[in-house]
Design a protein around this motif. Structure first.
Motif, PDB file in Angstrom:
ATOM      1  N   SER A  34      73.228  46.853  36.392  1.00 15.74           N
ATOM      2  CA  SER A  34      72.848  45.485  36.025  1.00 15.74           C
ATOM      3  C   SER A  34      71.669  45.028  36.751  1.00 15.74           C
ATOM      4  N   VAL A  35      71.773  45.308  37.950  1.00 17.61           N
ATOM      5  CA  VAL A  35      70.852  45.108  39.066  1.00 17.61           C
ATOM      6  C   VAL A  35      69.331  45.344  38.546  1.00 17.61           C
ATOM      7  N   THR A  36      69.305  46.614  38.039  1.00 18.15           N
ATOM      8  CA  THR A  36      68.014  47.233  37.579  1.00 18.15           C
ATOM      9  C   THR A  36      67.557  46.773  36.483  1.00 18.15           C
ATOM     10  N   ILE A  37      68.464  46.593  35.304  1.00 17.99           N
ATOM     11  CA  ILE A  37      68.176  45.884  34.018  1.00 17.99           C
ATOM     12  C   ILE A  37      67.548  44.555  34.409  1.00 17.99           C
ATOM     13  N   ARG A  38      67.972  43.774  34.852  1.00 17.58           N
ATOM     14  CA  ARG A  38      67.726  42.256  35.477  1.00 17.58           C
ATOM     15  C   ARG A  38      66.103  42.286  35.887  1.00 17.58           C
ATOM     16  N   LYS A  39      66.048  43.238  36.780  1.00 17.07           N
ATOM     17  CA  LYS A  39      64.598  43.493  37.541  1.00 17.07           C
ATOM     18  C   LYS A  39      63.739  43.821  36.352  1.00 17.07           C
ATOM     19  N   ASP A  40      63.895  44.675  35.417  1.00 14.61           N
ATOM     20  CA  ASP A  40      63.127  45.359  34.300  1.00 14.61           C
ATOM     21  C   ASP A  40      62.938  43.926  33.391  1.00 14.61           C
ATOM     22  N   LEU A  41      63.907  43.170  33.086  1.00  7.42           N
ATOM     23  CA  LEU A  41      63.709  42.022  32.253  1.00  7.42           C
ATOM     24  C   LEU A  41      62.850  41.010  32.971  1.00  7.42           C
ATOM     25  N   LYS A  42      63.029  40.993  34.374  1.00 10.14           N
ATOM     26  CA  LYS A  42      62.185  39.792  34.894  1.00 10.14           C
ATOM     27  C   LYS A  42      60.500  40.323  34.782  1.00 10.14           C
ATOM     28  N   LEU A  43      60.221  41.744  35.329  1.00 11.53           N
ATOM     29  CA  LEU A  43      58.974  42.218  35.127  1.00 11.53           C
ATOM     30  C   LEU A  43      58.466  41.921  33.715  1.00 11.53           C
ATOM     31  N   LEU A  44      59.385  42.165  32.545  1.00 11.33           N
ATOM     32  CA  LEU A  44      58.532  42.052  31.211  1.00 11.33           C
ATOM     33  C   LEU A  44      58.604  40.547  30.885  1.00 11.33           C
ATOM     34  N   GLU A  45      59.305  39.733  31.586  1.00  8.00           N
ATOM     35  CA  GLU A  45      59.042  38.269  31.444  1.00  8.00           C
ATOM     36  C   GLU A  45      57.512  37.917  32.010  1.00  8.00           C
ATOM     37  N   ASP A  46      57.434  38.372  33.148  1.00  8.50           N
ATOM     38  CA  ASP A  46      56.214  38.081  34.133  1.00  8.50           C
ATOM     39  C   ASP A  46      55.144  38.341  33.194  1.00  8.50           C
ATOM     40  N   LYS A  47      55.252  39.452  32.319  1.00  8.94           N
ATOM     41  CA  LYS A  47      54.186  40.023  31.540  1.00  8.94           C
ATOM     42  C   LYS A  47      54.082  39.316  30.191  1.00  8.94           C
ATOM     43  N   ASN A  48      54.796  38.167  29.943  1.00  6.95           N
ATOM     44  CA  ASN A  48      55.040  37.425  28.799  1.00  6.95           C
ATOM     45  C   ASN A  48      55.550  38.286  27.485  1.00  6.95           C
ATOM     46  N   LEU A  49      56.179  39.428  27.859  1.00 12.86           N
ATOM     47  CA  LEU A  49      56.659  40.238  26.693  1.00 12.86           C
ATOM     48  C   LEU A  49      57.838  39.998  26.281  1.00 12.86           C
ATOM     49  N   LEU A  50      58.715  39.078  27.039  1.00 12.33           N
ATOM     50  CA  LEU A  50      60.084  38.464  26.579  1.00 12.33           C
ATOM     51  C   LEU A  50      60.367  37.291  27.226  1.00 12.33           C
ATOM     52  N   PHE A  51      61.511  36.778  26.777  1.00 11.96           N
ATOM     53  CA  PHE A  51      62.020  35.592  27.391  1.00 11.96           C
ATOM     54  C   PHE A  51      63.486  35.915  27.943  1.00 11.96           C
ATOM     55  N   LYS A  52      63.843  35.578  29.248  1.00 12.65           N
ATOM     56  CA  LYS A  52      65.129  36.144  29.854  1.00 12.65           C
ATOM     57  C   LYS A  52      65.992  34.927  29.336  1.00 12.65           C
TER      58      LYS A  52
END
Length: 255
Positions: A34-52
């Motif tokens: 889950s730590v890896t997934i949360r980091k992935d989601l944060k990176l994608l959010e920083d790129k404006n590709l999704l909202f956590k």
């Protein structure tokens, strides 16, 4: 599937298909922590590709803003008409119903047959005005503080008078529907009034276009399992439909 690029591609494709993704599901499917997934989601959010959001992510901004009723009436207008037409088929002769506020329920009010004997309690001034032309419809307009942005009343006076009644159906509009958080509106006083409407109604029917799914307003109305029926348009994802039905909610989808 361990590379960063592959995980990100998988996450975006899954989001595009389902509109919402869950951290727990991604951990199982990608076989990472889950730590890896949360980091992935944060990176994608920083790129404006999704909202956590709590427990996962979505493609659409989950936070609603308060718009005027005139502005909201222009949004998804065709879908709202179709939703209103479907809702009107659920109204029976001599029903006693509550109609809350919002542009979707206003579209519904416009679809109610002119000569149908009916008793309507409403907080919405525009709904009351629309139904004032119906010769066999008795309209009770709730009183209270005027919320100009929704052309409706709210507050303790509105809530208190509802204690004197019990209705067969409530037709409710919302600003957001989140599968975990529930139904919301942008105003806490209106949320309290909607909650009281639910408590004095045998059945709660939510009228909403598909853009409201995955969004949260400031004021919580209720949990998903406290409603009976949702009428929406075909923009709703299959995943969301399945989740709602698993919670015991009837879903009607209009074209």
């Amino acid at each position: 599937m361990s590379s960063l690029a592959e995980r990100h591609q998988y996450i975006i494709k899954k989001l595009q298909k389902e509109q919402y993704i869950n951290v727990v599901d991604l951990c199982s499917e990608l076989k990472v922590s889950s730590v890896t997934i949360r980091k992935d989601l944060k990176l994608l959010e920083d790129k404006n590709l999704l909202f956590k959001i709590h427990g996962g992510a979505t493609l659409t901004n989950p936070y609603t803003i308060d718009r005027s009723v005139n502005e909201k009436e222009q949004l998804q207008s065709d879908e709202k008409i179709s939703i209103g037409q479907a809702a009107a088929t659920l109204v029976n002769e001599n029903d006693s119903i509550i109609i809350a506020s919002g542009t979707s329920v206003l579209a519904f009010a416009k679809c109610i047959p002119l000569n149908l004997p009916l008793t309507v309690i409403t907080s919405a001034l525009n709904v009351a005005l629309e139904l004032s032309h119906h010769p066999y419809t008795e309209v009770m307009q709730l009183g209270g503080m005027l919320r100009k942005s929704s052309s409706s009343v709210m507050g303790p006076y509105s809530e208190a008078i509802l204690n004197e009644f019990f209705c067969s159906k409530l037709f409710l509009g919302v600003d957001g529907i989140d599968l975990e958080f529930g139904l919301t509106t942008t105003n806490i006083m209106e949320a309290h009034l909607n909650r009281q409407m639910i408590s004095v109604s045998q059945k709660t029917i939510v009228l909403t276009d598909s853009t409201k799914f995955g969004k949260r307003g400031f004021g919580k109305i209720c949990n998903i399992d406290e409603i009976d029926h949702i009428i929406t348009d075909s923009g709703i994802s299959e995943h969301t439909v399945n989740q709602l039905q698993s919670m015991g909610v009837t879903v009607t989808i209009v074209d």
